[in-house]
Motif scaffolding. Structure first.
Motif, short mmCIF file in Angstrom:
data_model
loop_
_atom_site.label_atom_id
_atom_site.label_comp_id
_atom_site.label_asym_id
_atom_site.label_seq_id
_atom_site.Cartn_x
_atom_site.Cartn_y
_atom_site.Cartn_z
N HIS A 127 -2.70 -5.99 -17.11
CA HIS A 127 -3.61 -4.97 -16.57
C HIS A 127 -2.90 -4.36 -15.36
CE1 HIS A 127 -7.78 -3.68 -17.29
NE2 HIS A 127 -7.82 -3.38 -16.00
N HIS A 128 -2.87 -3.04 -15.29
CA HIS A 128 -2.09 -2.38 -14.25
C HIS A 128 -3.00 -1.58 -13.31
CE1 HIS A 128 0.87 1.02 -13.06
NE2 HIS A 128 1.01 0.01 -12.25
N PHE A 129 -2.80 -1.77 -12.01
CA PHE A 129 -3.52 -1.01 -10.98
C PHE A 129 -2.48 -0.16 -10.26
CE2 PHE A 129 -5.86 -4.76 -11.93
CZ PHE A 129 -7.19 -4.39 -11.88
N ALA A 130 -2.44 1.12 -10.61
CA ALA A 130 -1.38 1.99 -10.07
C ALA A 130 -1.54 2.23 -8.58
CB ALA A 130 -1.38 3.31 -10.83
N ASN A 131 -2.78 2.17 -8.06
CA ASN A 131 -3.01 2.54 -6.65
C ASN A 131 -3.13 1.35 -5.71
OD1 ASN A 131 -3.02 5.29 -7.23
ND2 ASN A 131 -5.12 5.11 -8.00
N GLU A 132 -2.76 0.17 -6.16
CA GLU A 132 -2.83 -0.98 -5.27
C GLU A 132 -1.40 -1.40 -4.91
OE1 GLU A 132 -6.00 -3.62 -6.19
OE2 GLU A 132 -7.30 -1.89 -6.44
N GLY A 133 -1.24 -2.37 -4.05
CA GLY A 133 0.12 -2.72 -3.66
C GLY A 133 0.17 -3.56 -2.41
N VAL A 134 0.86 -3.05 -1.39
CA VAL A 134 1.23 -3.88 -0.24
C VAL A 134 0.69 -3.26 1.05
CG1 VAL A 134 3.17 -4.87 1.03
CG2 VAL A 134 3.30 -4.64 -1.46
N PHE A 135 0.08 -4.11 1.87
CA PHE A 135 -0.47 -3.67 3.16
C PHE A 135 0.60 -3.66 4.25
CE2 PHE A 135 -4.57 -5.68 1.67
CZ PHE A 135 -5.33 -4.52 1.70
N ASP A 136 0.38 -2.81 5.25
CA ASP A 136 1.03 -2.98 6.55
C ASP A 136 -0.02 -3.67 7.42
OD1 ASP A 136 2.00 -2.79 9.13
OD2 ASP A 136 2.91 -0.83 8.81
N VAL A 137 -0.02 -5.01 7.40
CA VAL A 137 -1.09 -5.77 8.07
C VAL A 137 -1.06 -5.53 9.58
CG1 VAL A 137 -2.04 -8.07 8.50
CG2 VAL A 137 -1.07 -7.54 6.26
N ASP A 138 0.16 -5.41 10.11
CA ASP A 138 0.27 -5.20 11.55
C ASP A 138 -0.40 -3.88 11.95
OD1 ASP A 138 1.27 -5.86 14.12
OD2 ASP A 138 2.77 -4.29 13.86
N ALA A 139 -0.18 -2.83 11.15
CA ALA A 139 -0.79 -1.52 11.47
C ALA A 139 -2.31 -1.61 11.35
CB ALA A 139 -0.24 -0.45 10.53
N ILE A 140 -2.81 -2.37 10.38
CA ILE A 140 -4.27 -2.49 10.21
C ILE A 140 -4.87 -3.22 11.42
CG2 ILE A 140 -6.08 -3.63 8.85
CD1 ILE A 140 -4.33 -3.13 6.37
N LEU A 141 -4.28 -4.36 11.77
CA LEU A 141 -4.83 -5.13 12.90
C LEU A 141 -4.72 -4.32 14.19
CD1 LEU A 141 -6.06 -7.91 13.64
CD2 LEU A 141 -3.76 -8.66 14.24
N SER A 142 -3.56 -3.68 14.40
CA SER A 142 -3.37 -2.88 15.62
C SER A 142 -4.39 -1.75 15.66
CB SER A 142 -1.97 -2.26 15.66
OG SER A 142 -1.01 -3.26 15.62
N GLY A 143 -4.65 -1.12 14.52
CA GLY A 143 -5.63 -0.02 14.47
C GLY A 143 -7.01 -0.48 14.88
N PHE A 144 -7.42 -1.64 14.36
CA PHE A 144 -8.75 -2.17 14.74
C PHE A 144 -8.79 -2.49 16.24
CE2 PHE A 144 -9.41 -3.61 10.15
CZ PHE A 144 -10.31 -2.59 9.87
N LEU A 145 -7.74 -3.15 16.72
CA LEU A 145 -7.76 -3.57 18.13
C LEU A 145 -7.67 -2.38 19.08
CD1 LEU A 145 -5.48 -6.74 17.85
CD2 LEU A 145 -7.94 -6.70 18.31
N ARG A 146 -6.80 -1.42 18.75
CA ARG A 146 -6.66 -0.24 19.60
C ARG A 146 -7.98 0.54 19.64
NH1 ARG A 146 -2.12 1.44 17.74
NH2 ARG A 146 -3.12 2.47 15.99
N GLY A 147 -8.56 0.76 18.46
CA GLY A 147 -9.82 1.51 18.40
C GLY A 147 -10.92 0.80 19.18
N ALA A 148 -10.96 -0.52 19.08
CA ALA A 148 -11.99 -1.29 19.80
C ALA A 148 -11.77 -1.18 21.30
CB ALA A 148 -11.95 -2.76 19.35
N ARG A 149 -10.50 -1.37 21.72
CA ARG A 149 -10.19 -1.28 23.17
C ARG A 149 -10.54 0.09 23.72
NH1 ARG A 149 -5.04 -4.25 22.22
NH2 ARG A 149 -5.15 -6.22 23.35
N GLN A 150 -10.16 1.13 22.98
CA GLN A 150 -10.42 2.50 23.46
C GLN A 150 -11.91 2.75 23.65
OE1 GLN A 150 -8.36 4.83 20.54
NE2 GLN A 150 -6.40 4.75 21.65
N ALA A 151 -12.72 2.05 22.85
CA ALA A 151 -14.17 2.26 22.95
C ALA A 151 -14.81 1.27 23.94
CB ALA A 151 -14.81 2.11 21.57
N GLY A 152 -13.98 0.50 24.65
CA GLY A 152 -14.52 -0.34 25.73
C GLY A 152 -14.60 -1.82 25.43
N VAL A 153 -14.19 -2.26 24.24
CA VAL A 153 -14.19 -3.71 23.97
C VAL A 153 -13.11 -4.36 24.84
CG1 VAL A 153 -13.69 -5.48 22.24
CG2 VAL A 153 -15.02 -3.45 21.60
#
Ligand SMILES: Cc1cc2nc3c(=O)[nH]c(=O)nc-3n(C[C@H](O)[C@H](O)[C@H](O)COP(=O)(O)OP(=O)(O)OC[C@H]3O[C@@H](n4cnc5c(N)ncnc54)[C@H](O)[C@@H]3O)c2cc1C
Length: 388
Positions: free
Chosen positions: A141-167
């Protein structure tokens, strides 16, 4: 909008995504604690980084699918680099390994409540991409649109967004104790101080249950150790090759750093203290499966390997939402082997619960911690005594 103060314990994907979505809901007094000097050094930084939304539990598949949409089109300013590289994902099985495995795999992959966006493929498609793969695959079974994360970018995005909003993100800060008065959370104690709070959120991965356990509110979460090995460089390998997951034999691989990242999908229950201790014997199991499935790749030397924890509730659904035993106690835990795939939607769901909002997520109640307790007689359904 809630005016309660919230302390989130753990700055892996669970805690970071929860902090981010709380800040998006306008909650102002949020502290995110991690005992490490860097966030994401435990399970969130030790996984295979595979986006696979096909999960044989509709409750989790839905979270994966919602998260995939977030990662594919994150809000402006979340990241400067793509969060997912859609190199493709093949789920495959042989008929002879375990009778019924490929049929079971086929059943849930073709069930729209567990799997979307894939299609049946011919095994030859897989052999064209990986000529070295043993020609023993019967179902693909093939999923053409799935694959590999940039986990560092995901975690950084959550943390940066949270910090910017005052967390307030406080690293090198270990939560030592939940402070409880009259059946309510009133704060969290660290080594240095007492942080007053009306809500405490347990997002500590393999350690998530420890503080609640010590306070008399146990929850049956079990860390399971899994190993990953990355081989030395393989010159002929296409670095953009897809992820391949062989059901039945439980072996997966994908290109990484010029070699192949692979796992034999080991499932050893461990204490959190042992969860990241790599075992040589398991590395040999990976090598045996690699020889079985990739016989064309001779002498696949290991460049490095490691172990990490996938932490599960017994069902094994995630645990997200308020604890009915203690007012103000919330869980974002037991994310098992799908925490990155489902992280965005898990954070959003947890934030809804913390804000006392009704979530649009259809399976929200199925993930509540109260499912483990017979709330009428003050005993848990797993036989664990509830403290109070
Ligand atoms: C080998 C392996 C492969 C995997 N592959 C995938 C994959 O391909 N795709 C996928 O989606 N998922 C995968 N996973 C699962 C995924 O990594 C996890 O589900 C996810 O990272 C769990 O995140 P978490 O935030 O709950 O835990 P963690 O990332 O472990 O974060 C918990 C944090 O809490 C902190 N903490 C704990 N107790 C305290 C305390 N008392 N005070 C302060 N801080 C505390 C810790 O320091 C830690 O930083 C894999 C996991 C493993 C181990």
């Amino acid at each position: 909008m809630s005016s309660d103060s919230v302390v989130i314990i753990g700055a892996g994907i669970a805690g970071a995504a929860t902090a981010y979505f709380l800040s998006r809901q306008g909650v102002k007094n949020v502290v995110l604690l991690d005992r490490e000097k860097q966030p994401g050094v435990h399970s969130t930084g030790r996984n295979a980084a595979i986006l696979r939304t096909a999960i044989p539990h509709p409750e989790l598949h839905h979270l994966g699918w919602k998260s995939k949409q977030f990662y594919e089109s994150p809000p402006p300013g979340f990241t400067e680099t793509p969060l997912v590289d859609p190199v493709g994902l093949f789920l495959a099985a042989t008929d002879d390994q375990i009778v019924g495995t490929s049929r079971d795999l086929q059943a849930w992959l073709e069930d729209p409540t567990c799997s979307k966006g894939g299609e049946n493929a011919d095994p030859s498609q897989l052999y064209d991409l990986y000529p070295e793969l043993a020609k023993r695959v019967d179902y693909v079974h093939h999923f053409a649109n799935e694959g590999v994360f940039d986990v560092d970018a995901i975690l950084s995005g959550f943390l940066r967004g949270a910090r910017q909003a005052g967390v307030e993100v406080r690293l090198c800060n270990e939560a030592r104790r939940l402070l409880v008065e009259n059946g309510k959370i009133v704060g969290v104690a660290t080594d240095e101080e007492v942080i007053p709070a009306q809500k405490a959120v347990l997002a500590g991965g393999g350690w998530a249950a420890d503080l609640a356990d010590a306070a008399g509110y146990p929850l049956p979460l079990q860390p399971i150790r899994r190993h990953i090995l990355v081989t030395a460089r393989i010159p002929e390998l296409d670095p953009k090759g897809p992820v391949v997951w062989l059901g039945g034999d439980e072996f997966y691989f994908r290109p990484e750093s010029g070699g192949l990242l692979m796992s034999a999908c080991d499932t050893q229950p461990v204490s959190a203290a042992e969860g990241e201790l790599a075992q040589h014997q398991t590395i040999e199991e990976i090598a045996i499966k690699a020889e079985r499935w990739l016989p064309g790749f001779d002498q696949l030397g290991a460049a490095h390997y490691w172990a990490g924890m996938r932490t599960f509730a017994p069902d094994p659904l995630f645990v997200v939402g308020p604890d009915p035993r203690l007012s103000g106690l919330h869980w974002v835990a037991g994310l098992g082997g799908h925490g990155i795939t489902c992280g965005a939607a898990v954070g959003s769901l947890a934030a809804d619960w913390i804000c006392g909002k009704k979530s649009s997520y259809p399976y929200a109640r199925d993930l509540l911690p109260g499912r483990f307790f017979d709330q009428s007689d003050n005993r848990s359904s797993t036989g664990i005594e509830i403290g109070k």
